[in-house]
Design a protein around this motif. Structure first.
Motif, PDB file in Angstrom:
ATOM      1  N   ARG A 188       0.818  -1.211   0.000  1.00 14.42           N
ATOM      2  CA  ARG A 188       0.000   0.000   0.000  1.00 14.42           C
ATOM      3  C   ARG A 188       0.856   1.267   0.000  1.00 14.42           C
ATOM      4  NH1 ARG A 188      -5.401   0.899   1.908  1.00 14.42           N
ATOM      5  NH2 ARG A 188      -5.445  -1.342   2.262  1.00 14.42           N
ATOM      6  N   GLY A 189       1.854   1.326   0.872  1.00 18.02           N
ATOM      7  CA  GLY A 189       2.714   2.512   0.952  1.00 18.02           C
ATOM      8  C   GLY A 189       3.457   2.778  -0.343  1.00 18.02           C
ATOM      9  N   TYR A 194       1.018   4.272  -2.907  1.00 16.43           N
ATOM     10  CA  TYR A 194       0.795   5.701  -2.653  1.00 16.43           C
ATOM     11  C   TYR A 194       2.032   6.524  -3.015  1.00 16.43           C
ATOM     12  CZ  TYR A 194      -3.661   5.048  -0.208  1.00 16.43           C
ATOM     13  OH  TYR A 194      -4.966   4.765   0.108  1.00 16.43           O
ATOM     14  N   ASP A 195       3.215   6.027  -2.648  1.00 19.45           N
ATOM     15  CA  ASP A 195       4.449   6.760  -2.949  1.00 19.45           C
ATOM     16  C   ASP A 195       4.686   6.895  -4.449  1.00 19.45           C
ATOM     17  OD1 ASP A 195       5.016   7.079  -0.266  1.00 19.45           O
ATOM     18  OD2 ASP A 195       6.481   5.442  -0.195  1.00 19.45           O
TER      19      ASP A 195
END
Length: 88
Positions: free
Chosen positions: A41-42, A45-46
């Motif tokens: 997920r991170g 988003y990044d």
């Protein structure tokens, strides 16, 4: 120093594009995208921003792939019409 990406962005976009195509924008969640692409997920988003930006990036990828397929027909031997419309 940021870590290098551990996934292929084009493959992730292709998988996300397929998911958006199957389920539509509204029914596709970030968790669905995480599961389909295999990207944390991170990292999603990044790399791609929020779901809306990810969707817009998928549309850009679709345009690029479609244009490449369309124009590659012109480089193939034979009639471009036969390449574009083999069923006619």
């Amino acid at each position: 120093m940021p870590r290098p990406k551990e996934f292929d962005q084009e493959i992730a976009l292709d998988k996300a594009m397929e998911l958006f195509w199957q389920q539509g924008y509204e029914r596709t969640s970030i968790q669905d995208l995480v599961e389909k692409t295999g990207v944390h997920r991170g990292s999603l988003y990044d790399t791609f921003g929020d779901k809306n930006q990810f969707f817009l990036t998928c549309l850009d990828r679709f345009r690029q792939v479609s244009n490449h397929r369309l124009f590659s027909i012109l480089d193939e031997p034979g009639s471009p019409r036969e390449g574009a419309f083999p069923f006619l």
